[in-house]
Scaffold this active site. Structure first.
Site, short mmCIF file in Angstrom:
data_model
loop_
_atom_site.label_atom_id
_atom_site.label_comp_id
_atom_site.label_asym_id
_atom_site.label_seq_id
_atom_site.Cartn_x
_atom_site.Cartn_y
_atom_site.Cartn_z
N LYS A 52 0.82 -1.17 0.02
CA LYS A 52 -0.07 -0.03 0.08
C LYS A 52 1.06 1.35 -0.01
O LYS A 52 0.46 2.38 -0.71
CB LYS A 52 -0.92 0.19 1.19
CG LYS A 52 -1.85 -0.98 0.95
CD LYS A 52 -2.74 -1.43 2.35
CE LYS A 52 -3.82 -2.36 2.02
NZ LYS A 52 -4.36 -2.97 3.18
N GLN A 96 -4.95 -2.18 9.03
CA GLN A 96 -5.02 -3.26 8.49
C GLN A 96 -5.51 -4.49 9.35
O GLN A 96 -5.31 -4.39 10.47
CB GLN A 96 -3.49 -3.49 8.28
CG GLN A 96 -2.99 -4.94 7.72
CD GLN A 96 -3.62 -4.89 6.28
OE1 GLN A 96 -3.46 -4.03 5.25
NE2 GLN A 96 -3.86 -5.98 5.66
N ASP A 119 -11.38 1.85 2.97
CA ASP A 119 -11.54 0.48 2.89
C ASP A 119 -13.06 0.11 2.22
O ASP A 119 -13.32 -0.72 2.03
CB ASP A 119 -11.28 -0.31 4.14
CG ASP A 119 -9.96 -0.72 4.05
OD1 ASP A 119 -9.40 -1.29 2.67
OD2 ASP A 119 -9.43 -1.15 5.11
#
Length: 283
Positions: A52, A96, A119
């Site tokens: 990322k 995460q 997300d």
């Protein structure tokens, strides 16, 4: 023999489009920043976080990295999220997953501002998707839509069968396919006569979490097959939820593992970060 749907190539196209938009924003004096939080040092999570960061550097957005120890408390993590929610210069916040067992995943997802939920996991983001309002869409399902569209797979009017009903892939995938005017059937571990249902699919999306579960006996001749799974087989090689060798002989198009759906997830995360600017301006 099935056409290979090249996720690497398509994800690069999307990242390049994002790069152009970021350059345009920079000319207007607008910079974009993604905050990434990792709790503990799970090796797979570390790889994802690193990828990322690389993607952010490639498209030209700033990334803030918070690598917190395993013993970080839920309260400490929530305090950091709230601090980032308030920071005007931070456009996107990503925690995460998975988080350590002493932290409640749902509480953490709900704490991220829906305006910064790149997300696409926040209940408000999911609700917006349900009723067709603007908002962030979960990256893997959004990436699958791009894979289909950019390989000229006609979705409208087709029967799409999704295997799997997770909040991250199965459910949002079904909603996105409905939005594209597909007729959608969602199947899962309790579905009876699974093969009979999957053999009706024009587009079969497999997110069941079992290595090589779907073989040619589940697939209609000429179907498009999207494999969301990722596993390591007995030889430590990557494989998906679909038995690729068996299915490629009867599908019209198929995603490989690796190199299919995987690269799209990060590309769509970058797209969500870029889209955050206009979403936040609207709000």
């Amino acid at each position: 023999m099935a056409e290979l749907i090249d996720g690497k190539m398509i994800s690069t196209l999307i990242k390049d489009e994002c790069k152009e938009k970021v350059a345009e924003y920079k000319k207007q004096g607008i910079s974009i920043c993604l905050a990434v939080i990792q709790v503990g040092n799970d090796p797979a999570s570390s790889v994802y976080v690193n990828n990322k960061k690389k993607a952010c550097a490639y498209i030209g957005i700033d990334s803030l990295s918070y690598e917190l120890p395993e013993e970080t408390t839920q309260e400490e993590l929530l305090a950091l999220i709230e601090e980032l929610n308030q920071k005007k210069e931070v456009n996107g916040i990503l925690v995460q997953l998975p988080v350590p067992k002493h932290i409640d995943e749902k509480t953490i997802i709900n704490a991220i501002s829906p305006k910064k939920d790149v997300d696409g996991f926040h209940p408000q983001s999911v609700g917006s998707l349900c009723i067709g309002q603007p908002g962030f869409v979960s990256c893997t399902p959004a990436g699958i839509i791009e894979l289909l569209k950019r390989t000229n797979v006609d979705i409208s009017g087709k029967h799409c069968v999704v295997i799997g009903r997770s909040n991250i892939v199965g459910k949002p995938m079904a909603l996105l396919m409905l939005r594209e005017n597909a007729t959608v059937t969602v199947t899962h571990s309790k579905t009876k006569n699974l093969k009979e249902i999957t053999k009706q699919a024009d587009i079969l999306i497999v997110a069941i979490g079992k290595p090589k579960f779907v073989n040619s006996s589940y697939v209609k001749d000429g179907a498009v097959v999207i494999d969301v799974g990722i596993h390591r087989n007995e030889d430590n090689k990557l494989c998906g939820d679909v038995d690729f060798e068996s299915v490629k002989t009867i599908a019209s198009a198929i995603t490989p593992v690796p190199g299919g759906v995987g690269p799209m997830t990060i590309a769509m995360l970058m797209k969500n970060c870029v889209d955050s600017v206009s979403l936040q301006q609207e709000n």
